[in-house]
Design a protein around this motif. Structure first.
Motif, mmCIF file in Angstrom:
data_model
loop_
_atom_site.group_PDB
_atom_site.id
_atom_site.type_symbol
_atom_site.label_atom_id
_atom_site.label_comp_id
_atom_site.label_asym_id
_atom_site.label_seq_id
_atom_site.Cartn_x
_atom_site.Cartn_y
_atom_site.Cartn_z
ATOM 1 N N GLU A 47 2.260 0.872 1.557
ATOM 2 C CA GLU A 47 0.843 0.712 2.286
ATOM 3 C C GLU A 47 0.186 2.136 2.233
ATOM 4 N N THR A 48 1.035 2.879 2.645
ATOM 5 C CA THR A 48 0.145 4.285 2.727
ATOM 6 C C THR A 48 -0.124 4.887 1.445
ATOM 7 N N ALA A 49 0.741 4.650 0.319
ATOM 8 C CA ALA A 49 0.437 5.058 -1.116
ATOM 9 C C ALA A 49 -1.004 4.575 -1.542
ATOM 10 N N GLU A 50 -0.926 3.180 -1.206
ATOM 11 C CA GLU A 50 -2.224 2.396 -1.798
ATOM 12 C C GLU A 50 -3.299 2.942 -0.949
ATOM 13 N N GLU A 51 -3.252 3.291 0.452
ATOM 14 C CA GLU A 51 -4.468 3.734 1.302
ATOM 15 C C GLU A 51 -4.789 5.047 0.906
ATOM 16 N N GLU A 52 -3.985 6.012 0.385
ATOM 17 C CA GLU A 52 -4.240 7.399 -0.108
ATOM 18 C C GLU A 52 -4.751 7.277 -1.431
ATOM 19 N N ILE A 53 -4.289 6.588 -2.307
ATOM 20 C CA ILE A 53 -4.583 6.690 -3.790
ATOM 21 C C ILE A 53 -5.416 5.663 -4.291
ATOM 22 N N VAL A 54 -4.922 4.446 -4.260
ATOM 23 C CA VAL A 54 -5.775 3.355 -5.025
ATOM 24 C C VAL A 54 -7.038 2.963 -4.271
ATOM 25 N N HIS A 55 -6.988 2.740 -2.923
ATOM 26 C CA HIS A 55 -8.325 2.223 -2.346
ATOM 27 C C HIS A 55 -9.441 3.217 -2.565
ATOM 28 N N PRO A 56 -8.951 4.451 -2.225
ATOM 29 C CA PRO A 56 -10.444 5.377 -2.437
ATOM 30 C C PRO A 56 -10.823 5.393 -4.036
ATOM 31 N N TYR A 57 -9.886 5.243 -4.896
ATOM 32 C CA TYR A 57 -10.270 5.177 -6.268
ATOM 33 C C TYR A 57 -11.062 3.641 -6.579
ATOM 34 N N ALA A 58 -10.730 2.684 -5.979
ATOM 35 C CA ALA A 58 -11.406 1.449 -6.241
ATOM 36 C C ALA A 58 -12.934 1.358 -5.326
ATOM 37 N N ARG A 59 -12.782 2.244 -4.299
ATOM 38 C CA ARG A 59 -14.321 2.103 -3.448
ATOM 39 C C ARG A 59 -15.183 2.807 -4.357
ATOM 40 N N ARG A 60 -14.761 3.991 -5.191
ATOM 41 C CA ARG A 60 -15.845 4.637 -5.979
ATOM 42 C C ARG A 60 -15.985 4.026 -7.472
ATOM 43 N N LYS A 61 -14.957 3.373 -8.007
ATOM 44 C CA LYS A 61 -15.134 2.703 -9.346
ATOM 45 C C LYS A 61 -15.488 1.367 -9.316
ATOM 46 N N HIS A 125 -11.701 -1.728 -15.176
ATOM 47 C CA HIS A 125 -12.699 -0.693 -14.986
ATOM 48 C C HIS A 125 -11.952 0.505 -15.156
ATOM 49 N N THR A 126 -10.863 0.770 -15.647
ATOM 50 C CA THR A 126 -10.197 2.142 -15.691
ATOM 51 C C THR A 126 -9.576 2.222 -16.922
ATOM 52 N N SER A 127 -9.177 3.430 -17.487
ATOM 53 C CA SER A 127 -8.436 3.403 -18.835
ATOM 54 C C SER A 127 -6.970 3.614 -18.641
#
Length: 183
Positions: A47-61, A125-127
């Motif tokens: 969960e920490t890794a998702e919160e630090e990496i995946v969620h911020p990217y999803a928020r923007r993308k 939405h990502t490559s």
């Protein structure tokens, strides 16, 4: 390799988490604590890794990325609180098994929502290059993540500011317990 793609990596981890729940449920009484410690660690790091990496990217993308991520963070906070409660009370507490069932239901629902509403849209939405870079970033974040639940740190900023010192303490505590033969 499938794990070079962040979506495949995280979905494989969701499978590992399901397996760890099974392991706890099927463990002999003297091994439940060890199995639960492995589950706790995996959930916390994942969960920490998702919160630090995946969620911020999803928020923007993603379109409505803010809303998608807000829903996932609410689910994560609930699961962290349930996990923390179980961890604090211990596997010998009379309510452990009911609490574990509630945690499993919450984590399963959360994983399904991530896969359906966040991961599927991120894949679209990502490559391949972006997903590979995110997978490497997730692995790096996992190597520094806390090994116990810390509700209230469900953002990249809070994880970086609070999570890093907490992770050091968690990992030191893990080493001490291991040296003393405790779980």
């Amino acid at each position: 390799m499938a794990e070079q793609d962040v979506i495949e990596l995280l979905m494989a981890q969701h499978g590992q988490i399901r397996d760890l729940f099974d392991e706890v449920e099927q463990a002999p009484p003297d091994k439940v604590g060890e199995a639960f410690a492995r589950l706790t660690r995996m959930l916390s790091v994942h969960e920490t890794a998702e919160e630090e990496i995946v969620h911020p990217y999803a928020r923007r993308k993603l379109d409505n990325g803010q809303g998608v991520v807000a829903d996932r963070l609410t689910e994560e906070n609930k699961a962290k609180r349930l996990l923390l409660d179980l961890h604090q009370r211990g596997v010998d507490h009379p309510g452990f098994w009911d609490g574990l069932a509630e945690l499993r239901a919450a984590v399963s629902a959360h994983a399904r929502s991530e896969e359906r509403y966040e991961f599927a849209r991120l894949r679209a939405h990502t490559s391949t290059v972006e997903r590979r870079a995110m997978a490497a970033a997730v692995r790096a974040a996992e190597s520094l993540a806390p090994t116990r639940p810390h509700p209230g740190t469900e953002s990249m900023t809070k994880n970086v500011l609070v999570g890093t010192p907490v992770a050091v303490m968690d990992r030191a505590r893990d080493l001490i317990r291991k040296a003393l033969g405790k779980r």
